[in-house]
Design a protein around this motif. Structure first.
Motif, PDB file in Angstrom:
ATOM      1  N   HIS A  80      40.938 -11.430   8.571  1.00 47.90           N
ATOM      2  CA  HIS A  80      41.748 -10.350   8.015  1.00 47.90           C
ATOM      3  C   HIS A  80      42.744 -10.885   6.991  1.00 47.90           C
ATOM      4  O   HIS A  80      43.055 -12.078   6.958  1.00 47.90           O
ATOM      5  CB  HIS A  80      42.506  -9.627   9.129  1.00 47.90           C
ATOM      6  N   GLN A  81      43.260  -9.949   6.177  1.00 50.29           N
ATOM      7  CA  GLN A  81      44.254 -10.304   5.168  1.00 50.29           C
ATOM      8  C   GLN A  81      45.214  -9.143   4.957  1.00 50.29           C
ATOM      9  O   GLN A  81      44.793  -7.992   4.851  1.00 50.29           O
ATOM     10  CB  GLN A  81      43.573 -10.654   3.842  1.00 50.29           C
ATOM     11  N   LEU A  82      46.514  -9.459   4.903  1.00 51.10           N
ATOM     12  CA  LEU A  82      47.552  -8.478   4.599  1.00 51.10           C
ATOM     13  C   LEU A  82      47.830  -8.537   3.103  1.00 51.10           C
ATOM     14  O   LEU A  82      48.249  -9.580   2.580  1.00 51.10           O
ATOM     15  CB  LEU A  82      48.821  -8.778   5.400  1.00 51.10           C
ATOM     16  N   ASN A  83      47.612  -7.450   2.415  1.00 54.24           N
ATOM     17  CA  ASN A  83      47.678  -7.424   0.954  1.00 54.24           C
ATOM     18  C   ASN A  83      49.086  -7.111   0.450  1.00 54.24           C
ATOM     19  O   ASN A  83      49.966  -6.692   1.205  1.00 54.24           O
ATOM     20  CB  ASN A  83      46.679  -6.402   0.408  1.00 54.24           C
ATOM     21  N   ARG A  84      49.267  -7.298  -0.848  1.00 54.35           N
ATOM     22  CA  ARG A  84      50.532  -7.049  -1.523  1.00 54.35           C
ATOM     23  C   ARG A  84      50.343  -6.054  -2.659  1.00 54.35           C
ATOM     24  O   ARG A  84      49.232  -5.867  -3.166  1.00 54.35           O
ATOM     25  CB  ARG A  84      51.106  -8.354  -2.103  1.00 54.35           C
ATOM     26  N   HIS A  85      51.459  -5.460  -3.074  1.00 54.13           N
ATOM     27  CA  HIS A  85      51.482  -4.647  -4.280  1.00 54.13           C
ATOM     28  C   HIS A  85      51.555  -5.569  -5.496  1.00 54.13           C
ATOM     29  O   HIS A  85      51.919  -6.748  -5.380  1.00 54.13           O
ATOM     30  CB  HIS A  85      52.672  -3.682  -4.250  1.00 54.13           C
ATOM     31  N   PRO A  86      51.248  -5.068  -6.700  1.00 59.97           N
ATOM     32  CA  PRO A  86      51.254  -5.946  -7.885  1.00 59.97           C
ATOM     33  C   PRO A  86      52.591  -6.605  -8.185  1.00 59.97           C
ATOM     34  O   PRO A  86      52.617  -7.659  -8.840  1.00 59.97           O
ATOM     35  CB  PRO A  86      50.841  -4.991  -9.017  1.00 59.97           C
ATOM     36  N   ASP A  87      53.708  -6.031  -7.718  1.00 64.45           N
ATOM     37  CA  ASP A  87      54.999  -6.681  -7.975  1.00 64.45           C
ATOM     38  C   ASP A  87      55.377  -7.676  -6.885  1.00 64.45           C
ATOM     39  O   ASP A  87      56.435  -8.310  -6.980  1.00 64.45           O
ATOM     40  CB  ASP A  87      56.095  -5.628  -8.143  1.00 64.45           C
TER      41      ASP A  87
END
Length: 262
Positions: free
Chosen positions: A101-108
């Protein structure tokens, strides 16, 4: 005397001389139950095993007997080798392979996880543990009010079904193609947030930092944020001047600001 005997009835259980005999009912043959085999039905006799059958083979048959036994082996020797030399040569996985699994980020650079715990509720193996925390003006980790303060996945329980991915409302949790999850201890198989969180891409600014000015969390989820702004970079530079993401994020924010003015 003869006339007096005419009116007499025969005694019970006896028949008179002129009364016809009652026909006796013949016993019907018993029907065989479906699936049952009669006891005395003819059965195919199994031929007795002859231990001396190999002695009756001819010399030519005895000569080619080992070749026939290794026929599959001999035919495989001339086929191309398909053995994968793992781990020295790693074959690519399928595009939709369910791995780590992976916890994603917003572009900023802000995190997409809002600590709602829906992934933990949807997990049928009880392999996910989430503890939410409150965002503050000095510690803004995700858009909105809450973020995932503690996030753990126990890969000794995980069955990689993907139900947690479907339950995530912000697309914060996805599955990668990474399948090398072996560990030497049980503690190492419990992945923490720092291991699951996606690395910063070029141009992202490490959290915590404020949201883009004038935008709400709904704007983040709709994809209206394309990268960090100069205000966000200045905020981090004032409080964390040693942050490694400042240089790349500052350059990306400057390019975006110039492009907007043009």
């Amino acid at each position: 005397m003869a006339e007096q005997g005419k009116g007499k009835k025969p005694a019970p259980g006896k028949r008179s001389g002129n009364q016809p005999k009652r026909p006796t009912a013949s016993r019907a043959p018993e029907r065989a139950r479906p699936g049952a085999t009669p006891a005395k039905a003819g059965r195919a006799k199994t031929p007795a095993f002859d231990v001396d059958s190999d002695l009756d083979k001819s010399g030519l048959a005895e000569f080619f007997a080992p070749v026939a036994g290794f026929g599959v082996t001999m035919s495989t020797l001339f086929r191309p080798v398909v053995t994968e030399q793992y781990p020295f040569e790693k074959a690519p996985t399928a595009p939709r392979y369910h791995g780590r699994h992976q916890l994603n980020r917003h572009p900023d650079g802000l995190e997409k996880c809002i600590g709602c715990e829906l992934c933990a509720w949807a997990c049928p193996a009880d392999a996910i543990y989430v503890e939410a925390g409150n965002n503050t003006p000095e510690a803004q980790y995700s858009p909105g009010e809450r973020y995932g303060k503690v996030y753990q996945i126990n890969y000794l329980r995980c069955i990689f079904c993907g139900l947690c991915i479907e339950a995530c409302p912000t697309r914060a949790l996805t599955m990668t193609n990474d399948y090398e999850l072996a560990g030497t201890t049980r503690e190492k198989m419990i992945f923490e947030k720092d291991t699951l969180l996606a690395p910063l891409r070029s141009g992202m600014l490490a959290a915590p930092h404020p949201m883009v000015a004038g935008l709400s969390d709904g704007d983040y989820y709709r994809g209206d944020v394309s990268g960090p702004t100069t205000e966000q970079v200045a905020w981090v530079k004032e409080r964390r001047p040693e942050d490694e993401s400042l240089s790349a994020a500052g350059a990306a924010a400057t390019r975006a600001a110039k492009g907007g003015k043009e």
